[in-house]
Design a protein around this motif. Structure first.
Motif, PDB file in Angstrom:
ATOM      1  N   ALA A  75     -11.737   4.886   4.606  1.00  0.00           N
ATOM      2  CA  ALA A  75     -11.616   5.003   3.156  1.00  0.00           C
ATOM      3  C   ALA A  75     -10.214   4.584   2.713  1.00  0.00           C
ATOM      4  N   ALA A  76      -9.194   5.079   3.432  1.00  0.00           N
ATOM      5  CA  ALA A  76      -7.810   4.736   3.083  1.00  0.00           C
ATOM      6  C   ALA A  76      -7.576   3.237   3.217  1.00  0.00           C
ATOM      7  N   ASN A  77      -8.223   2.642   4.223  1.00  0.00           N
ATOM      8  CA  ASN A  77      -8.037   1.223   4.469  1.00  0.00           C
ATOM      9  C   ASN A  77      -8.704   0.373   3.385  1.00  0.00           C
ATOM     10  N   SER A  78      -9.809   0.861   2.838  1.00  0.00           N
ATOM     11  CA  SER A  78     -10.497   0.056   1.826  1.00  0.00           C
ATOM     12  C   SER A  78      -9.958   0.329   0.416  1.00  0.00           C
ATOM     13  N   LEU A  79      -9.134   1.381   0.298  1.00  0.00           N
ATOM     14  CA  LEU A  79      -8.517   1.670  -0.996  1.00  0.00           C
ATOM     15  C   LEU A  79      -7.531   0.551  -1.370  1.00  0.00           C
ATOM     16  N   PRO A  80      -7.514   0.088  -2.652  1.00  0.00           N
ATOM     17  CA  PRO A  80      -6.485  -0.878  -3.055  1.00  0.00           C
ATOM     18  C   PRO A  80      -5.153  -0.147  -3.221  1.00  0.00           C
ATOM     19  N   ARG A  81      -4.395  -0.068  -2.133  1.00  0.00           N
ATOM     20  CA  ARG A  81      -3.210   0.797  -2.109  1.00  0.00           C
ATOM     21  C   ARG A  81      -2.082   0.279  -2.987  1.00  0.00           C
ATOM     22  N   ILE A  82      -2.186  -1.000  -3.391  1.00  0.00           N
ATOM     23  CA  ILE A  82      -1.212  -1.571  -4.332  1.00  0.00           C
ATOM     24  C   ILE A  82      -1.147  -0.708  -5.598  1.00  0.00           C
ATOM     25  N   ALA A  83      -2.287  -0.085  -5.922  1.00  0.00           N
ATOM     26  CA  ALA A  83      -2.357   0.739  -7.128  1.00  0.00           C
ATOM     27  C   ALA A  83      -1.439   1.958  -7.061  1.00  0.00           C
ATOM     28  N   LEU A  84      -0.934   2.250  -5.859  1.00  0.00           N
ATOM     29  CA  LEU A  84      -0.016   3.382  -5.717  1.00  0.00           C
ATOM     30  C   LEU A  84       1.397   3.046  -6.198  1.00  0.00           C
ATOM     31  N   ALA A  85       1.662   1.780  -6.492  1.00  0.00           N
ATOM     32  CA  ALA A  85       3.020   1.345  -6.842  1.00  0.00           C
ATOM     33  C   ALA A  85       3.678   2.209  -7.927  1.00  0.00           C
ATOM     34  N   PRO A  86       3.019   2.427  -9.083  1.00  0.00           N
ATOM     35  CA  PRO A  86       3.673   3.251 -10.120  1.00  0.00           C
ATOM     36  C   PRO A  86       3.986   4.658  -9.626  1.00  0.00           C
ATOM     37  N   VAL A  87       3.100   5.214  -8.806  1.00  0.00           N
ATOM     38  CA  VAL A  87       3.312   6.569  -8.289  1.00  0.00           C
ATOM     39  C   VAL A  87       4.597   6.633  -7.478  1.00  0.00           C
ATOM     40  N   PHE A  88       4.766   5.663  -6.570  1.00  0.00           N
ATOM     41  CA  PHE A  88       5.953   5.670  -5.713  1.00  0.00           C
ATOM     42  C   PHE A  88       7.223   5.446  -6.527  1.00  0.00           C
ATOM     43  N   VAL A  89       7.127   4.571  -7.550  1.00  0.00           N
ATOM     44  CA  VAL A  89       8.321   4.314  -8.368  1.00  0.00           C
ATOM     45  C   VAL A  89       8.722   5.594  -9.111  1.00  0.00           C
ATOM     46  N   ILE A  90       7.709   6.331  -9.593  1.00  0.00           N
ATOM     47  CA  ILE A  90       8.008   7.602 -10.254  1.00  0.00           C
ATOM     48  C   ILE A  90       8.594   8.598  -9.247  1.00  0.00           C
ATOM     49  N   ALA A  91       7.994   8.632  -8.063  1.00  0.00           N
ATOM     50  CA  ALA A  91       8.408   9.614  -7.067  1.00  0.00           C
ATOM     51  C   ALA A  91       9.806   9.315  -6.528  1.00  0.00           C
ATOM     52  N   PHE A  92      10.103   8.046  -6.243  1.00  0.00           N
ATOM     53  CA  PHE A  92      11.355   7.729  -5.542  1.00  0.00           C
ATOM     54  C   PHE A  92      12.389   7.032  -6.433  1.00  0.00           C
ATOM     55  N   GLY A  93      12.005   6.720  -7.680  1.00  0.00           N
ATOM     56  CA  GLY A  93      12.972   6.061  -8.559  1.00  0.00           C
ATOM     57  C   GLY A  93      13.149   4.597  -8.201  1.00  0.00           C
ATOM     58  N   LEU A  94      14.200   3.989  -8.791  1.00  0.00           N
ATOM     59  CA  LEU A  94      14.446   2.564  -8.569  1.00  0.00           C
ATOM     60  C   LEU A  94      15.238   2.377  -7.277  1.00  0.00           C
TER      61      LEU A  94
ATOM     62  N   VAL B 201       0.620  -0.054   2.532  1.00  0.00           N
ATOM     63  CA  VAL B 201      -0.281  -1.204   2.590  1.00  0.00           C
ATOM     64  C   VAL B 201      -0.496  -1.639   4.040  1.00  0.00           C
ATOM     65  N   VAL B 202       0.607  -1.714   4.797  1.00  0.00           N
ATOM     66  CA  VAL B 202       0.548  -2.358   6.113  1.00  0.00           C
ATOM     67  C   VAL B 202       0.053  -1.411   7.215  1.00  0.00           C
ATOM     68  N   VAL B 203       0.415  -0.123   7.126  1.00  0.00           N
ATOM     69  CA  VAL B 203       0.177   0.753   8.275  1.00  0.00           C
ATOM     70  C   VAL B 203      -1.319   0.871   8.604  1.00  0.00           C
ATOM     71  N   PHE B 204      -2.160   0.902   7.572  1.00  0.00           N
ATOM     72  CA  PHE B 204      -3.592   1.051   7.852  1.00  0.00           C
ATOM     73  C   PHE B 204      -4.177  -0.220   8.462  1.00  0.00           C
ATOM     74  N   MET B 205      -3.592  -1.360   8.102  1.00  0.00           N
ATOM     75  CA  MET B 205      -4.047  -2.606   8.719  1.00  0.00           C
ATOM     76  C   MET B 205      -3.761  -2.592  10.212  1.00  0.00           C
ATOM     77  N   LEU B 206      -2.576  -2.097  10.569  1.00  0.00           N
ATOM     78  CA  LEU B 206      -2.202  -2.069  11.981  1.00  0.00           C
ATOM     79  C   LEU B 206      -3.024  -1.041  12.758  1.00  0.00           C
ATOM     80  N   ILE B 207      -3.281   0.122  12.130  1.00  0.00           N
ATOM     81  CA  ILE B 207      -4.121   1.127  12.793  1.00  0.00           C
ATOM     82  C   ILE B 207      -5.486   0.512  13.087  1.00  0.00           C
ATOM     83  N   THR B 208      -6.039  -0.170  12.091  1.00  0.00           N
ATOM     84  CA  THR B 208      -7.367  -0.751  12.251  1.00  0.00           C
ATOM     85  C   THR B 208      -7.378  -1.819  13.347  1.00  0.00           C
ATOM     86  N   SER B 209      -6.363  -2.686  13.358  1.00  0.00           N
ATOM     87  CA  SER B 209      -6.412  -3.762  14.356  1.00  0.00           C
ATOM     88  C   SER B 209      -6.152  -3.226  15.758  1.00  0.00           C
ATOM     89  N   ALA B 210      -5.297  -2.206  15.885  1.00  0.00           N
ATOM     90  CA  ALA B 210      -5.075  -1.631  17.220  1.00  0.00           C
ATOM     91  C   ALA B 210      -6.326  -0.911  17.724  1.00  0.00           C
TER      92      ALA B 210
END
Lengths: 304, 302
Positions: free
Chosen positions: B148-167, B179-188
């Motif tokens: 489920a996490a892998n098929s989620l469009p995780r790019i959509a989390l961008a505003p959340v992270f900017v709010i959470a961590f600032g500029l 974005v990348v970690v789930f791709m690597l989990i899946t391929s491994a």
């Protein structure tokens, strides 16, 4: 790596390269493999209590240097017997001894060959033989492994393929690499599960000939004990000292093949004894009834 | 030392096809050479296609044609001036940008974040993926969540992270990592499942212990799939960082793009995109080259 359970009187020497000694006495009864009244049961995949019987009441004694062929249809339990001897499956009843030991304690005596070559695709032909030596001969140095691997490739006529990867080799050459790998680790019990079944007819004939050649080359005293599983009756008669016929998990016949060695395939096919045995095998296998597939069931085992 | 020859020497067989001598051996050796030669020959045939300088020239002609077509649309006024720019205007921008420091500083910031995120995600992804491959029971429990996490469009989390961590760089890293970690989990995971049953049987019958089975068999089996994931991961790491910068950052190519777009400096936007395309495809080429070197044992797919 000396082993007290080696057969006596074997002429081979051994040196610092980790080749183990073949010394000491044979088990008191002189057999390499002793299977008495063995059952093998397994729980069907994905179930808890559905027990299937793959082999039942199987007994076989194999003398040193004997070439036993087990024939039978798919799912008759042939491969299961090899798996038990290789320590990859467990018997649920009866006794199984290899050199007087439980199979999983006698692994160093044994080598397994499959229908497919099981070569590691990321290693060269020579690297594949070195792989087997790395696991079986931890005492050998890198250069000793390399030299031994090269020797055995040369001996099987594929020295020129040493640096090629499996995808660059034909199926026949790959199976020869597998043969070289098997001989390089120098087992004295050889389990062969339809090793030539994936080859085309011409290559199969050549490889059988090559196999008989290297096997008989070692002479009567040092010859490896072989258990060879096949469903090819011609192959069975050509190779065997003794043929065990199986159906639905049980032994239904046992035939001694008294054709003289060395056997020339073309002459053997003309021999009346060959035809008699071949006919008997066909008849026994037909009378055995329909194969039960992988789920051999108790109660359906025909009596001999 | 017992060599094969010694071992077989002196065993009287009376066979005509004595190994190493005789007609049969020669025939076998000849067949071996022919087969080996045949494989090499097929290799040569593959290289007879367009290659080397001819291929490079053809590619340059193709790129030239694209640029020409682009210039043509500008000359003929096919699109409104506000969204297009001419190749010549882009060239002018690039000439200035490449000698100035703004482009380099921001490109450095973007690539730094992408590299850190890629390394972190690769290490975590490969370790977790291999771990799951070794522990099928755990894998069965977590697989639905991972998928489920892998098929989620995780790019959509961008505003959340900017709010959470600032500029900060942390916001960029968080998005690219996710974005990348789930791709690597899946391929491994997929790599570990690619194992040939016969090879495992062989290794076990040769007496391999768990450690040997892992390092000599399982890990090499998983390498091609992991490498595929690493290669894709580079591009997606840049994508993640860039997206985060577009949403909000103090520096980076994404931030620069945002700035130029809001000032209607379209030629600068296109210029930056061209720079990004060159950087990304160079990294991809390096990864391909590495892959070919490391996975030399693989049969060519074409």
């Amino acid at each position: 790596m000396s082993n007290p359970l080696r057969r006596a009187g074997q002429p081979r020497t051994h040196g610092a390269d980790g080749t183990r000694a073949r010394q000491a006495a044979a088990p008191s009864d002189g057999s390499v493999v002793r299977i008495s009244d063995m059952d093998v049961e397994f729980v069907a995949h994905g179930t808890v209590d559905e027990v299937h019987t793959a082999v039942r009441g199987f007994s076989l004694d194999i003398r040193s240097g004997e070439l036993i062929v087990i024939v039978g249809r798919s799912g008759c339990g042939k491969t299961t017997i090899l798996n038990v001897l290789a320590g990859l499956a467990r018997s649920s009843a009866g006794e199984v001894l290899v050199h007087g030991l439980a199979p999983d304690r006698a692994l160093e005596h044994m080598a397994y060959m499959f229908a497919r070559d099981a070569l590691l695709p990321w290693r060269t032909a020579r690297g594949n033989i070195e792989f087997a030596l790395e696991l079986r001969r931890p005492g050998m140095t890198r250069s000793q492994r390399r030299a031994r691997a090269s020797d055995y490739l040369d001996a099987l006529g594929i020295g020129s393929a040493a640096k090629l990867y499996p995808w660059q080799l034909s199926q026949g050459m790959r199976q020869r690499v597998a043969l070289a790998r098997t001989w390089a680790i120098d087992p004295d019990l050889l389990l062969m599960d339809e090793p030539f079944a994936a080859l085309d007819a011409q290559t199969r004939a050549e490889t059988q000939e090559l196999f008989l050649d290297v096997w008989s080359r070692e002479g009567d005293t040092a010859r490896k004990t072989v258990i060879f599983v096949t469903h090819d009756l011609t192959e069975a008669v050509l190779l065997a000292d003794r043929i065990v016929v199986m159906n639905a998990g049980a032994k239904v016949d046992e035939i001694a093949v008294d054709l003289p060695r060395p056997r020339d395939p073309e002459q053997v096919l003309e021999d009346q004894r060959f035809r008699d045995i071949h006919r008997r095998l066909s008849r026994v296998l037909q009378e055995g009834g329909p194969a039960l597939g992988d789920r051999a069931r108790p109660g359906r085992v025909p009596t001999v | 030392m017992t060599t094969a020859e010694e071992q077989w020497a002196g065993a009287p067989t009376g066979r005509r096809s004595d190994l190493g001598t005789g007609r049969a051996a020669r025939r076998r050796a000849a067949a071996t050479r022919a087969q080996a030669g045949g494989a090499a020959g097929r290799g040569r045939n593959r290289h007879r296609r367009l290659s080397g300088w001819a291929l490079l020239a053809a590619r340059l002609v193709f790129i030239g044609a694209l640029v020409g077509l682009w210039q043509l649309t500008v000359v003929l006024h096919l699109f409104p001036r506000t969204v297009t720019s001419s190749p010549s205007a882009v060239a002018v921008y690039l000439r200035h940008a490449l000698v100035g420091s703004t482009l380099w500083v921001n490109l450095g910031a973007t690539l730094e974040a992408a590299a850190i995120a890629w390394v972190l995600a690769s290490v975590v992804g490969v370790v977790v993926g291999i771990g799951l491959g070794l522990l099928p029971a755990v894998e069965r429990v977590v697989a639905p969540v991972l998928d489920a996490a892998n098929s989620l469009p995780r790019i959509a989390l961008a505003p959340v992270f900017v709010i959470a961590f600032g500029l900060t760089i942390t916001a960029k890293l968080a998005l690219a990592f996710s974005v990348v970690v789930f791709m690597l989990i899946t391929s491994a995971r997929a790599g570990m499942q690619a194992i040939d049953v016969d090879i495992v049987r062989l290794a076990r019958s040769l007496g391999a212990n768990r450690r040997q089975l892992f390092f000599k068999v399982m890990l090499p089996v998983a390498v091609p799939s992991i490498f595929g994931g690493l290669r894709l991961g580079v591009i997606y790491s840049i994508l993640g960082v860039l997206t985060s910068e577009l949403i909000g950052a103090k520096n980076g190519i994404g931030q620069l793009l945002q700035e130029y777009a809001s000032l209607f400096q379209i030629e600068a936007v296109y210029g930056l995109l061209i720079v990004l395309a060159i950087v990304a495809s160079s990294i991809n080429s390096i990864m391909s080259w590495l892959e070919r070197r490391i996975l030399r044992w693989q049969a060519p797919t074409t």
